[in-house]
Write a protein that holds these residues in place. Structure first.
Motif, PDB file in Angstrom:
ATOM      1  N   SER A  83       0.839  -1.187   0.000  1.00  0.00           N
ATOM      2  CA  SER A  83       0.000   0.000   0.000  1.00  0.00           C
ATOM      3  C   SER A  83       0.879   1.244   0.000  1.00  0.00           C
ATOM      4  N   THR A  84       0.250   2.375  -0.240  1.00  0.00           N
ATOM      5  CA  THR A  84       0.958   3.655  -0.307  1.00  0.00           C
ATOM      6  C   THR A  84       2.196   3.526  -1.195  1.00  0.00           C
ATOM      7  N   LEU A  85       1.989   2.974  -2.364  1.00  0.00           N
ATOM      8  CA  LEU A  85       3.111   2.687  -3.250  1.00  0.00           C
ATOM      9  C   LEU A  85       3.758   3.972  -3.753  1.00  0.00           C
ATOM     10  N   LYS A  86       5.067   3.883  -3.935  1.00  0.00           N
ATOM     11  CA  LYS A  86       5.867   4.997  -4.387  1.00  0.00           C
ATOM     12  C   LYS A  86       6.528   4.623  -5.719  1.00  0.00           C
ATOM     13  N   THR A  87       6.965   5.625  -6.451  1.00  0.00           N
ATOM     14  CA  THR A  87       7.612   5.336  -7.742  1.00  0.00           C
ATOM     15  C   THR A  87       8.858   4.477  -7.541  1.00  0.00           C
ATOM     16  N   GLU A  88       9.528   4.653  -6.408  1.00  0.00           N
ATOM     17  CA  GLU A  88      10.739   3.867  -6.158  1.00  0.00           C
ATOM     18  C   GLU A  88      10.443   2.408  -5.839  1.00  0.00           C
ATOM     19  N   ASP A  89       9.175   2.034  -5.719  1.00  0.00           N
ATOM     20  CA  ASP A  89       8.808   0.632  -5.549  1.00  0.00           C
ATOM     21  C   ASP A  89       8.754  -0.097  -6.886  1.00  0.00           C
ATOM     22  N   THR A  90       8.890   0.642  -7.983  1.00  0.00           N
ATOM     23  CA  THR A  90       8.867   0.025  -9.302  1.00  0.00           C
ATOM     24  C   THR A  90      10.020  -0.959  -9.449  1.00  0.00           C
ATOM     25  N   ALA A  91       9.694  -2.196  -9.793  1.00  0.00           N
ATOM     26  CA  ALA A  91      10.693  -3.257  -9.894  1.00  0.00           C
ATOM     27  C   ALA A  91      10.006  -4.537 -10.348  1.00  0.00           C
ATOM     28  N   VAL A  92      10.820  -5.519 -10.659  1.00  0.00           N
ATOM     29  CA  VAL A  92      10.307  -6.876 -10.820  1.00  0.00           C
ATOM     30  C   VAL A  92      10.362  -7.537  -9.447  1.00  0.00           C
ATOM     31  N   TYR A  93       9.254  -8.082  -9.027  1.00  0.00           N
ATOM     32  CA  TYR A  93       9.152  -8.707  -7.717  1.00  0.00           C
ATOM     33  C   TYR A  93       9.211 -10.231  -7.888  1.00  0.00           C
ATOM     34  N   TYR A  94      10.097 -10.844  -7.116  1.00  0.00           N
ATOM     35  CA  TYR A  94      10.323 -12.283  -7.198  1.00  0.00           C
ATOM     36  C   TYR A  94       9.924 -12.963  -5.895  1.00  0.00           C
ATOM     37  N   CYS A  95       9.265 -14.079  -6.035  1.00  0.00           N
ATOM     38  CA  CYS A  95       8.949 -14.920  -4.887  1.00  0.00           C
ATOM     39  C   CYS A  95      10.127 -15.868  -4.651  1.00  0.00           C
ATOM     40  N   HIS A  96      10.406 -16.137  -3.403  1.00  0.00           N
ATOM     41  CA  HIS A  96      11.510 -17.023  -3.038  1.00  0.00           C
ATOM     42  C   HIS A  96      11.056 -18.010  -1.976  1.00  0.00           C
ATOM     43  N   ALA A  97      11.503 -19.243  -2.106  1.00  0.00           N
ATOM     44  CA  ALA A  97      11.214 -20.260  -1.098  1.00  0.00           C
ATOM     45  C   ALA A  97      12.525 -20.892  -0.667  1.00  0.00           C
ATOM     46  N   ASP A  98      12.694 -21.002   0.610  1.00  0.00           N
ATOM     47  CA  ASP A  98      13.918 -21.536   1.191  1.00  0.00           C
ATOM     48  C   ASP A  98      13.668 -22.955   1.691  1.00  0.00           C
ATOM     49  N   ASP A  99      14.574 -23.870   1.322  1.00  0.00           N
ATOM     50  CA  ASP A  99      14.467 -25.261   1.767  1.00  0.00           C
ATOM     51  C   ASP A  99      13.082 -25.835   1.449  1.00  0.00           C
ATOM     52  N   LEU A 100      12.794 -25.882   0.173  1.00  0.00           N
ATOM     53  CA  LEU A 100      11.533 -26.451  -0.301  1.00  0.00           C
ATOM     54  C   LEU A 100      11.714 -27.939  -0.549  1.00  0.00           C
ATOM     55  N   CYS A 101      10.885 -28.741   0.086  1.00  0.00           N
ATOM     56  CA  CYS A 101      10.922 -30.191  -0.089  1.00  0.00           C
ATOM     57  C   CYS A 101       9.663 -30.630  -0.840  1.00  0.00           C
ATOM     58  N   SER A 102       9.884 -31.303  -1.941  1.00  0.00           N
ATOM     59  CA  SER A 102       8.777 -31.768  -2.757  1.00  0.00           C
ATOM     60  C   SER A 102       9.036 -33.213  -3.136  1.00  0.00           C
ATOM     61  N   SER A 103       8.179 -33.742  -3.989  1.00  0.00           N
ATOM     62  CA  SER A 103       8.362 -35.110  -4.464  1.00  0.00           C
ATOM     63  C   SER A 103       9.648 -35.251  -5.280  1.00  0.00           C
ATOM     64  N   ASP A 104      10.238 -34.102  -5.672  1.00  0.00           N
ATOM     65  CA  ASP A 104      11.498 -34.119  -6.427  1.00  0.00           C
ATOM     66  C   ASP A 104      12.717 -34.029  -5.524  1.00  0.00           C
ATOM     67  N   GLY A 105      12.504 -33.902  -4.243  1.00  0.00           N
ATOM     68  CA  GLY A 105      13.604 -33.757  -3.304  1.00  0.00           C
ATOM     69  C   GLY A 105      13.576 -32.412  -2.609  1.00  0.00           C
ATOM     70  N   CYS A 106      14.626 -32.126  -1.869  1.00  0.00           N
ATOM     71  CA  CYS A 106      14.716 -30.881  -1.112  1.00  0.00           C
ATOM     72  C   CYS A 106      15.803 -29.989  -1.707  1.00  0.00           C
ATOM     73  N   TYR A 107      15.468 -28.733  -1.921  1.00  0.00           N
ATOM     74  CA  TYR A 107      16.411 -27.791  -2.508  1.00  0.00           C
ATOM     75  C   TYR A 107      16.409 -26.499  -1.704  1.00  0.00           C
ATOM     76  N   GLY A 108      17.586 -25.887  -1.650  1.00  0.00           N
ATOM     77  CA  GLY A 108      17.732 -24.724  -0.785  1.00  0.00           C
ATOM     78  C   GLY A 108      17.018 -23.480  -1.263  1.00  0.00           C
ATOM     79  N   HIS A 109      16.993 -23.255  -2.555  1.00  0.00           N
ATOM     80  CA  HIS A 109      16.440 -21.996  -3.053  1.00  0.00           C
ATOM     81  C   HIS A 109      15.581 -22.240  -4.288  1.00  0.00           C
ATOM     82  N   TYR A 110      14.376 -21.720  -4.207  1.00  0.00           N
ATOM     83  CA  TYR A 110      13.488 -21.723  -5.360  1.00  0.00           C
ATOM     84  C   TYR A 110      13.101 -20.277  -5.645  1.00  0.00           C
TER      85      TYR A 110
END
Length: 121
Positions: A83-110
């Motif tokens: 909220s109260t967004l400013k022009t300096e908030d303009t960017a590409v926003y990335y989601c990150h998951a740490d230590d994600l464990c799935s049926s493919d195994g566990c990985y530190g960074h997604y």
């Protein structure tokens, strides 16, 4: 294979609000800290906010009081209410998951593919 998929970015005027969502796909067993990062043109990627499975949060100073991170552990989804967004908030926003464990195994960074947020004056 597990994936993170962001949505909710877009163009908004100064003072406006946006809600970003990050959903997971695949068979997820557990995820530790989830968070949002952003990268503006010519700048390094920086942390915006992070949240643990227990709900403890951490915010960059730039977003304190304006951004709220939340998480639905049952859905393995994380949100960022801005909220109260400013022009300096303009960017590409990335989601990150740490230590994600799935049926493919566990990985530190997604990482998600990113969603563009543009704040116009």
């Amino acid at each position: 294979q597990a994936h993170l998929v962001e949505s909710g970015g877009g163009l908004v005027q100064t003072g406006g609000s946006l809600r970003l969502s990050c959903a997971t796909s695949g068979t997820i067993f557990s995820i530790k800290t989830m968070g949002w990062y952003r990268q503006a043109p010519g700048k390094q990627r920086e942390l915006v906010a992070a949240i643990t499975p227990g709900g403890s949060t951490n915010y960059a100073d730039s977003g304190k009081g304006r951004f709220t991170i939340s998480r639905d552990n049952a859905k393995n989804t994380v949100y960022l209410q801005m909220s109260t967004l400013k022009t300096e908030d303009t960017a590409v926003y990335y989601c990150h998951a740490d230590d994600l464990c799935s049926s493919d195994g566990c990985y530190g960074h997604y990482w998600g593919q990113g969603t563009q947020v543009t704040v116009s004056s």
